[in-house]
Design an enzyme around this catalytic site. Structure first.
Site, mmCIF file in Angstrom:
data_model
loop_
_atom_site.group_PDB
_atom_site.id
_atom_site.type_symbol
_atom_site.label_atom_id
_atom_site.label_comp_id
_atom_site.label_asym_id
_atom_site.label_seq_id
_atom_site.Cartn_x
_atom_site.Cartn_y
_atom_site.Cartn_z
ATOM 1 C CB CYS A 63 45.875 64.754 102.882
ATOM 2 S SG CYS A 63 45.862 63.114 104.147
ATOM 3 C CG HIS A 92 42.196 64.594 101.442
ATOM 4 N ND1 HIS A 92 42.664 63.469 100.857
ATOM 5 C CD2 HIS A 92 42.383 64.565 102.762
ATOM 6 C CE1 HIS A 92 43.351 62.966 102.205
ATOM 7 N NE2 HIS A 92 43.153 63.501 103.182
ATOM 8 C CG ASN A 122 42.695 60.096 104.553
ATOM 9 O OD1 ASN A 122 43.485 60.167 103.524
ATOM 10 N ND2 ASN A 122 43.138 60.774 105.461
HETATM 11 O O1 UT7 Z 1 43.637 63.875 105.907
HETATM 12 C C1 UT7 Z 1 43.891 64.839 107.079
HETATM 13 C C2 UT7 Z 1 44.258 63.990 108.076
HETATM 14 N N1 UT7 Z 1 43.234 63.825 108.905
HETATM 15 C C3 UT7 Z 1 41.881 64.275 109.133
HETATM 16 O O2 UT7 Z 1 41.470 64.825 108.496
HETATM 17 C C4 UT7 Z 1 41.510 63.801 110.571
HETATM 18 C C5 UT7 Z 1 40.697 64.838 111.044
HETATM 19 N N2 UT7 Z 1 40.088 64.321 112.369
HETATM 20 C C6 UT7 Z 1 39.100 63.307 112.596
HETATM 21 O O3 UT7 Z 1 38.669 63.223 111.247
HETATM 22 C C7 UT7 Z 1 38.287 63.224 113.718
HETATM 23 O O4 UT7 Z 1 39.092 64.008 114.859
HETATM 24 C C8 UT7 Z 1 38.418 61.701 114.135
HETATM 25 C C9 UT7 Z 1 37.573 60.776 113.332
HETATM 26 C C10 UT7 Z 1 39.816 61.236 114.066
HETATM 27 C C11 UT7 Z 1 37.716 61.650 115.565
HETATM 28 O O5 UT7 Z 1 36.610 61.994 115.741
HETATM 29 P P1 UT7 Z 1 36.009 63.088 116.852
HETATM 30 O O6 UT7 Z 1 34.851 63.303 116.469
HETATM 31 O O7 UT7 Z 1 36.971 64.216 116.797
HETATM 32 O O8 UT7 Z 1 36.385 62.381 118.099
HETATM 33 P P2 UT7 Z 1 37.142 62.651 119.301
HETATM 34 O O9 UT7 Z 1 38.717 62.485 119.188
HETATM 35 O O10 UT7 Z 1 36.716 64.117 119.893
HETATM 36 O O11 UT7 Z 1 36.597 61.449 120.319
HETATM 37 C C12 UT7 Z 1 35.210 61.607 121.006
HETATM 38 C C13 UT7 Z 1 35.213 60.135 121.613
HETATM 39 C C14 UT7 Z 1 36.193 59.992 122.661
HETATM 40 O O12 UT7 Z 1 35.620 59.451 123.913
HETATM 41 P P3 UT7 Z 1 35.293 60.268 125.247
HETATM 42 O O13 UT7 Z 1 36.590 60.966 125.765
HETATM 43 O O14 UT7 Z 1 34.202 61.398 124.590
HETATM 44 O O15 UT7 Z 1 34.687 59.306 126.211
HETATM 45 C C15 UT7 Z 1 37.101 59.138 122.165
HETATM 46 O O16 UT7 Z 1 37.829 58.344 123.102
HETATM 47 O O17 UT7 Z 1 34.974 59.104 120.948
HETATM 48 C C16 UT7 Z 1 36.082 58.405 121.346
HETATM 49 N N3 UT7 Z 1 36.748 57.682 120.316
HETATM 50 C C17 UT7 Z 1 36.264 56.454 119.469
HETATM 51 N N4 UT7 Z 1 35.113 55.679 119.889
HETATM 52 C C18 UT7 Z 1 34.895 54.381 119.178
HETATM 53 C C19 UT7 Z 1 37.622 57.884 119.324
HETATM 54 N N5 UT7 Z 1 38.171 57.062 118.339
HETATM 55 C C20 UT7 Z 1 37.094 55.961 118.459
HETATM 56 C C21 UT7 Z 1 36.850 55.024 117.813
HETATM 57 N N6 UT7 Z 1 35.501 54.097 118.223
HETATM 58 N N7 UT7 Z 1 37.418 54.604 116.710
#
Ligand code: UT7
Length: 329
Positions: free
Chosen positions: A113, A254, A284
């Site tokens: 990225c 980004h 992204n």
């Molecule tokens: O370009 C550089 C590369 N990448 C990035 O910059 C990405 C950086 N990370 C992120 O953007 C975020 O961490 C994500 C968008 C990937 C995830 O968001 P988050 O707020 O960190 O969610 P999380 O992984 O902490 O998950 C929270 C909850 C979980 O459920 P429980 O365990 O609380 O019941 C996940 O299982 O949300 C759930 N979850 C989803 N729910 C619906 C994770 N993905 C999804 C989804 N839809 N797609």
């Protein structure tokens, strides 16, 4: 020493669109969650005949056309990508041939990225060294080829696209490249990677069965690093050049997650009108986000000649960088 300036820009996104509702039919997710947690509403996805070099060539042709020059005038082509057409030859070679950029040299740059930002820095230095007069920096990624559409943690984030900046010497030392800060931190490699297909884990029936040819990410780890690093590098770069956040006309970050961008802008004290956000439309696109966001800022009349623009990115590696330019056209 000449100053390097950005003199033209071209972009390409494939026409096919994958919406949040489409994804909710493929994995357990929904539009409200994706919009709230990422800001993304849809992303463009290439049909199977389109590879990274095709998008790169389309973006390059638009940039060359905008500047009114022939590809044979290029001195170098840098293709920033983590989704090359194949591991070798480089996508830069394929693009050079398709464009007819006879006499140019070039290479692929792998910084995920942060790739486009690193390409910009490299291009700016080639030009300001006085050894190159026309360097084309292309960011192009067909992320849909390495995304696991059964993994809801990653498949909601990424899209396909390409963008290119032409870098040339400037007659006016007050415009163009001002400076950059770039950092890599390989302790983050474990949190965002594609495990198989390289020399560590070559392709085999097992790597395919275990789905190891796809992006694997620990989202929260990357998120925390990105929020901290993007602010830190922007702040340090401005201070290094005796500038304040209020001097910046536009932050073009980004586009990974709206919450990362908003946190950075808030800490810098930049109001929303000074921050470019277009990930709702593209998701992204890895190395293509910065040129796509720059194009949209120009189209919206938000970026004009003389404006101080701050580019920033964080990505897999970890890689990170910030780059300051005085916009020149
Ligand atoms: O370009 C550089 C590369 N990448 C990035 O910059 C990405 C950086 N990370 C992120 O953007 C975020 O961490 C994500 C968008 C990937 C995830 O968001 P988050 O707020 O960190 O969610 P999380 O992984 O902490 O998950 C929270 C909850 C979980 O459920 P429980 O365990 O609380 O019941 C996940 O299982 O949300 C759930 N979850 C989803 N729910 C619906 C994770 N993905 C999804 C989804 N839809 N797609």
């Amino acid at each position: 020493m000449p100053t390097a300036k950005i003199s033209a820009l071209g972009c390409f996104v494939p026409p096919g669109i994958l919406t949040n509702d489409d994804l909710s039919k493929m994995v357990e997710t929904n539009d409200a969650w994706i919009v709230e947690r990422t800001g993304i509403r849809e992303r463009h996805i290439a049909t199977k005949e389109i590879a990274t070099s095709d998008m790169a060539v389309a973006a390059a042709r638009e940039a060359l056309g905008q500047r009114g020059i022939e590809a044979s005038e290029l001195d170098a082509i840098i293709v920033c990508t983590v989704t090359p057409d194949m591991l070798f030859p480089s996508t830069a070679c394929l693009v050079q041939n398709r464009l007819g950029a006879v006499g140019a040299w070039g290479f692929d740059l792998v910084a995920a990225c942060s790739g486009f930002l690193y390409g910009l820095t490299t291009g700016a230095h080639l030009v300001s060294a006085g050894t190159h007069r026309k360097v084309l920096v292309i960011g192009a990624d067909t992320m849909s080829r390495i995304i696991d559409y059964t993994d809801r943690g990653t498949c909601i984030l990424f899209g396909d696209g390409a963008g290119a900046f032409l870098i040339e010497p400037s007659e006016n030392p007050a415009e163009g490249f001002i400076g950059h800060i770039s950092e890599i931190d390989g302790s983050g490699a474990q949190f965002l990677n594609m495990p198989a297909g390289g020399s560590r884990l070559p392709a085999s029936a097992e790597t395919v069965a275990k789905r190891l040819h796809y992006v694997k990410q620990e989202g929260q780890q990357v998120f925390k690093f990105a929020v901290r690093k993007m602010y830190e590098l922007c702040d340090n770069l401005l201070k290094k050049h005796g500038l304040k956040p209020s001097d910046v006309k536009l932050l073009i970050p980004h586009q990974a997650n709206k919450r990362i961008i908003s946190a950075t802008a808030e800490r810098l004290g930049l109001p929303p009108e000074k921050v470019v956000l277009n990930l709702d439309k593209y998701g992204n696109t890895t190395a293509a986000t910065i040129p796509l966001a720059t194009r949209d800022a120009i189209a919206d009349g938000r970026l004009k000649k003389g404006d101080l623009v701050l580019f920033a990115a964080v990505g897999a590696g970890y890689t990170a960088g910030a780059s300051l330019w005085r916009w020149a056209y």
